[in-house]
Scaffold this motif. Structure first.
Motif, PDB file in Angstrom:
ATOM      1  N   MET A 154       4.324  20.127  12.693  1.00  0.00           N
ATOM      2  CA  MET A 154       4.434  19.898  11.256  1.00  0.00           C
ATOM      3  C   MET A 154       5.842  19.065  11.024  1.00  0.00           C
ATOM      4  SD  MET A 154       4.073  22.556   8.009  1.00  0.00           S
ATOM      5  CE  MET A 154       5.559  23.322   8.428  1.00  0.00           C
ATOM      6  N   VAL A 155       5.833  17.861  10.621  1.00  0.00           N
ATOM      7  CA  VAL A 155       6.932  17.287  10.404  1.00  0.00           C
ATOM      8  C   VAL A 155       7.264  17.145   8.826  1.00  0.00           C
ATOM      9  CG1 VAL A 155       6.800  15.916  12.472  1.00  0.00           C
ATOM     10  CG2 VAL A 155       5.572  14.844  10.535  1.00  0.00           C
ATOM     11  N   GLY A 156       6.369  17.486   8.075  1.00  0.00           N
ATOM     12  CA  GLY A 156       6.679  17.416   6.556  1.00  0.00           C
ATOM     13  C   GLY A 156       5.579  17.993   5.654  1.00  0.00           C
ATOM     14  N   TRP A 157       5.732  17.617   4.567  1.00  0.00           N
ATOM     15  CA  TRP A 157       4.732  18.164   3.505  1.00  0.00           C
ATOM     16  C   TRP A 157       4.548  16.936   2.536  1.00  0.00           C
ATOM     17  CZ3 TRP A 157       2.732  22.845   3.604  1.00  0.00           C
ATOM     18  CH2 TRP A 157       3.768  23.761   4.214  1.00  0.00           C
ATOM     19  N   GLU A 158       3.181  16.983   2.358  1.00  0.00           N
ATOM     20  CA  GLU A 158       2.312  15.753   1.389  1.00  0.00           C
ATOM     21  C   GLU A 158       1.907  16.302   0.257  1.00  0.00           C
ATOM     22  OE1 GLU A 158      -0.037  12.294   2.983  1.00  0.00           O
ATOM     23  OE2 GLU A 158      -1.258  14.145   2.899  1.00  0.00           O
ATOM     24  N   PHE A 159       2.364  15.813  -0.895  1.00  0.00           N
ATOM     25  CA  PHE A 159       2.087  16.606  -2.339  1.00  0.00           C
ATOM     26  C   PHE A 159       1.065  15.489  -2.943  1.00  0.00           C
ATOM     27  CE2 PHE A 159       6.262  17.565  -0.976  1.00  0.00           C
ATOM     28  CZ  PHE A 159       6.249  19.029  -1.206  1.00  0.00           C
ATOM     29  N   HIS A 160      -0.199  16.019  -3.127  1.00  0.00           N
ATOM     30  CA  HIS A 160      -1.139  15.356  -3.990  1.00  0.00           C
ATOM     31  C   HIS A 160      -2.260  16.356  -4.435  1.00  0.00           C
ATOM     32  CE1 HIS A 160      -2.966  15.163  -0.012  1.00  0.00           C
ATOM     33  NE2 HIS A 160      -3.985  15.018  -0.675  1.00  0.00           N
ATOM     34  N   GLY A 161      -2.907  15.989  -5.450  1.00  0.00           N
ATOM     35  CA  GLY A 161      -3.848  16.679  -6.117  1.00  0.00           C
ATOM     36  C   GLY A 161      -3.251  18.003  -6.351  1.00  0.00           C
ATOM     37  N   GLY A 162      -1.919  18.240  -6.915  1.00  0.00           N
ATOM     38  CA  GLY A 162      -1.406  19.498  -7.464  1.00  0.00           C
ATOM     39  C   GLY A 162      -0.838  20.438  -6.332  1.00  0.00           C
ATOM     40  N   THR A 163      -1.234  20.106  -5.053  1.00  0.00           N
ATOM     41  CA  THR A 163      -0.757  21.018  -4.042  1.00  0.00           C
ATOM     42  C   THR A 163      -0.242  20.398  -3.118  1.00  0.00           C
ATOM     43  OG1 THR A 163      -3.033  20.700  -2.844  1.00  0.00           O
ATOM     44  CG2 THR A 163      -2.908  22.500  -4.567  1.00  0.00           C
TER      45      THR A 163
END
Length: 124
Positions: A47-56
């Motif tokens: 897991m290299v990061g986070w993606e923010f879309h759709g409110g989550t």
């Protein structure tokens, strides 16, 4: 010891290269999970990061983390699998070409037969 440490979700958090566990290697090649599973090599998605879309937020997974000693074996097996896939694709393409040639030759034979039949009937 051949075991990759994981978080509670079964991933390895690898936000920076320095977060890679000792004795482990990060492989960022598509299809490596399937090969590692087939060979029985312990691995964990990276897991290299986070993606923010759709409110989550959703984790970004990129490659796998494997024990350092097994990365060479894994890459060799991956190369072998890619070679087999390329050979299968070539065979499939050649089979399609032969099928099209067979269709063309049959069509030409039918055309000649029809010409021959109707030429004889016109002569009478």
């Amino acid at each position: 010891d051949g075991v990759v440490p994981r978080n509670e979700y079964g991933n390895v958090e690898l936000f920076k290269p320095s977060m890679l566990p000792q004795g482990a290697a990060h492989i960022r090649v598509q299809g490596v999970q399937r090969v590692a599973r087939r060979l029985g090599i312990d691995f964990a998605p990276a897991m290299v990061g986070w993606e923010f879309h759709g409110g989550t937020c959703h984790p970004i997974l990129d490659g796998v983390v494997v024990p350092r000693g097994s990365e060479g074996l894994l890459m060799d097996a991956l190369e072998q699998q890619e070679q087999v896939l390329i050979e299968k694709e070539i065979e499939k393409r050649e089979a399609g070409v032969l099928k099209r040639w067979r269709h063309v030759t049959r069509a030409l034979l039918i055309k000649e037969r029809v010409k021959r039949i109707y030429r004889h009937s016109q002569d009478e």
